[in-house]
Design an enzyme around this catalytic site. Sequence first.
Site, PDB file in Angstrom:
ATOM      1  N   ARG A   1       0.839  -1.210   0.000  1.00  0.00           N
ATOM      2  CA  ARG A   1       0.000   0.000   0.000  1.00  0.00           C
ATOM      3  C   ARG A   1       0.872   1.257   0.000  1.00  0.00           C
ATOM      4  O   ARG A   1       0.467   2.327  -0.403  1.00  0.00           O
ATOM      5  CB  ARG A   1      -1.006  -0.004   1.169  1.00  0.00           C
ATOM      6  CG  ARG A   1      -1.890   1.234   1.190  1.00  0.00           C
ATOM      7  CD  ARG A   1      -3.219   1.075   1.960  1.00  0.00           C
ATOM      8  NE  ARG A   1      -3.121   0.259   3.145  1.00  0.00           N
ATOM      9  CZ  ARG A   1      -2.574   0.639   4.306  1.00  0.00           C
ATOM     10  NH1 ARG A   1      -2.093   1.855   4.432  1.00  0.00           N
ATOM     11  NH2 ARG A   1      -2.518  -0.197   5.321  1.00  0.00           N
TER      12      ARG A   1
ATOM     13  N   TYR B   1     -17.538  14.214 -15.199  1.00  0.00           N
ATOM     14  CA  TYR B   1     -17.912  12.803 -15.167  1.00  0.00           C
ATOM     15  C   TYR B   1     -19.007  12.579 -14.110  1.00  0.00           C
ATOM     16  O   TYR B   1     -18.950  13.176 -13.026  1.00  0.00           O
ATOM     17  CB  TYR B   1     -16.652  11.990 -14.844  1.00  0.00           C
ATOM     18  CG  TYR B   1     -16.847  10.508 -14.885  1.00  0.00           C
ATOM     19  CD1 TYR B   1     -17.055   9.850 -16.083  1.00  0.00           C
ATOM     20  CD2 TYR B   1     -16.812   9.762 -13.719  1.00  0.00           C
ATOM     21  CE1 TYR B   1     -17.227   8.487 -16.124  1.00  0.00           C
ATOM     22  CE2 TYR B   1     -16.983   8.389 -13.742  1.00  0.00           C
ATOM     23  CZ  TYR B   1     -17.195   7.754 -14.952  1.00  0.00           C
ATOM     24  OH  TYR B   1     -17.364   6.404 -14.978  1.00  0.00           O
TER      25      TYR B   1
ATOM     26  N   ASP C   1      -8.899  16.569 -15.509  1.00  0.00           N
ATOM     27  CA  ASP C   1      -9.174  15.178 -15.867  1.00  0.00           C
ATOM     28  C   ASP C   1      -8.860  15.038 -17.361  1.00  0.00           C
ATOM     29  O   ASP C   1      -9.585  15.561 -18.203  1.00  0.00           O
ATOM     30  CB  ASP C   1     -10.642  14.851 -15.567  1.00  0.00           C
ATOM     31  CG  ASP C   1     -11.011  13.403 -15.871  1.00  0.00           C
ATOM     32  OD1 ASP C   1     -10.343  12.790 -16.716  1.00  0.00           O
ATOM     33  OD2 ASP C   1     -11.979  12.890 -15.282  1.00  0.00           O
TER      34      ASP C   1
ATOM     35  N   LYS D   1      -9.305   3.570 -19.355  1.00  0.00           N
ATOM     36  CA  LYS D   1      -9.617   3.930 -20.721  1.00  0.00           C
ATOM     37  C   LYS D   1      -8.364   3.788 -21.599  1.00  0.00           C
ATOM     38  O   LYS D   1      -7.838   2.709 -21.721  1.00  0.00           O
ATOM     39  CB  LYS D   1     -10.217   5.334 -20.745  1.00  0.00           C
ATOM     40  CG  LYS D   1     -11.256   5.583 -19.608  1.00  0.00           C
ATOM     41  CD  LYS D   1     -12.535   4.792 -19.748  1.00  0.00           C
ATOM     42  CE  LYS D   1     -13.394   4.807 -18.492  1.00  0.00           C
ATOM     43  NZ  LYS D   1     -13.809   6.119 -18.009  1.00  0.00           N
TER      44      LYS D   1
HETATM   45  C1  LIG Z   1     -14.279   6.646 -16.665  1.00  0.00           C
HETATM   46  C2  LIG Z   1     -13.988   8.038 -16.256  1.00  0.00           C
HETATM   47  C3  LIG Z   1     -13.721   8.368 -14.907  1.00  0.00           C
HETATM   48  C4  LIG Z   1     -13.815   7.356 -13.789  1.00  0.00           C
HETATM   49  O1  LIG Z   1     -12.862   6.360 -13.921  1.00  0.00           O
HETATM   50  P1  LIG Z   1     -13.018   4.857 -13.346  1.00  0.00           P
HETATM   51  O2  LIG Z   1     -11.755   4.231 -13.751  1.00  0.00           O
HETATM   52  O3  LIG Z   1     -14.234   4.260 -13.974  1.00  0.00           O
HETATM   53  O4  LIG Z   1     -13.187   4.993 -11.861  1.00  0.00           O
HETATM   54  C5  LIG Z   1     -13.393   9.677 -14.626  1.00  0.00           C
HETATM   55  N1  LIG Z   1     -13.340  10.630 -15.595  1.00  0.00           N
HETATM   56  C6  LIG Z   1     -13.611  10.346 -16.887  1.00  0.00           C
HETATM   57  C7  LIG Z   1     -13.541  11.434 -17.898  1.00  0.00           C
HETATM   58  C8  LIG Z   1     -13.930   9.052 -17.259  1.00  0.00           C
HETATM   59  O5  LIG Z   1     -14.196   8.779 -18.538  1.00  0.00           O
END
Ligand SMILES: *Cc1c(COP(=O)(O)O)cnc(C)c1O
Length: 409
Positions: free
Chosen positions: A59, A112, A184, A209
């Site tokens: 961790r 998001y 983000d 992603k």
């Molecule tokens: C999918 C997504 C998230 C959240 O991510 P997870 O891996 O599903 O927790 C945050 N911001 C954007 C723009 C996303 O597409």
Amino acid sequence: MLKDGMHMETIAIHKGYDASKHEGSLSVPLFQTSTFSFPDAESGELRFSGQEEGNIYSRLGNPTVRVLEERMAALEHGAAALVFGSGMAAVSSVLIYVTKAGDHILCSRGIYGCTFGLLEMMEDKYSITHDLIKMDTEEMIEAALKPETVCIYVETPINPTMELVDLEAVHNVAKRHGLKVIVDNTFSSPYLQNPILMGADYVLHSATKYINGHGDVIAGILVGADEEDMSKLRLTVQKDVGGIVSPFDAWLMIRGLKTLHVRMDRHVSNADRLMQFLKKEKLVEDLYYPFDPNNPQYPIAVKQMKSGGGIISFSVMGGKEGARHFMNSLGLIKIAVSLGDAETLIQHPATMTHAVVPETERQAMGITDSLLRLSVGLEHPDDLIEDLRMAFKCLNEYLSTQDSSAAVI
Ligand SMILES: *Cc1c(COP(=O)(O)O)cnc(C)c1O
């Protein structure tokens, strides 16, 4: 070219790993362990007090995860990176880190869905308030600041309308008022946009992603511009809240990251082909893609992004039922949320990813009932176009049974 004199393609494959220290293993070894044994009791004390470098407990740090951290920090032009068990763990960790009760967070109008949920929870439980605003000019951003504002949180391109936030404008305002900027960057990946170069303090990714890119891991990554600050974040929020990633998932992401540039190039060229097709399709009402020269925000896109990425949003004729009929008529293209995978995915934001956003806010954000989000994958573009063509044909037939004026004969 990145700081240490290499290009991003090379960094993504080599940074932070020396095979000669690992029996020549070309692949980064997977340290699937929860804890590490100390050579002696004294060493344990020195490692806990920070006087001696070395592993303690996964961790607090893991050698496999560390390779991914070093690569991501370099790719985003940051000082250090932390890997989390999901994109939302990265979002929640940085927001917990920069705020305290009574503070205010200024956000871009579209964020998001789960980030929206987190902000609502922080407001209810800890009186950390937020506002979602359009950030077209410095004046608009400045006008929304409050004495208790501590950070500006933006997503660009905004999901799913592909609206952009001008990162330079955000940076200028933040600098004048001593605010932290969090971006983000999930939709662009480090290959297409580097917010730290435009003054951001933190960049985060849902690594689920494009970073991993193969649809088999949920993870998040946070990159920071300041090393000391990131080390503090690691030893407070990440250590004590504990949203860490498993070493195996980090290992899969190291593998995925090696092909990020190759994949992104193909996502972009496929998206370009599909854009040309969709532009000519009569049953498409609106089309959203940042690098479309007809897009009024095109100058911002060109200023801060290398290219428009692999996500296209568009609305079809026939409202919600039309959108449903269209999705149900696709074969190769799969109906699924998430994005950035090899497979092309389509989803309906109004009833899926943005179902939690209240109707009026959704409409204000431009998320109509007939809007669809397409994550363009890596298949041959002709096969994707053929699938879309068939679905439009089915939609046209459906519309002609509903209302003859809507169908294109
Ligand atoms: C999918 C997504 C998230 C959240 O991510 P997870 O891996 O599903 O927790 C945050 N911001 C954007 C723009 C996303 O597409």
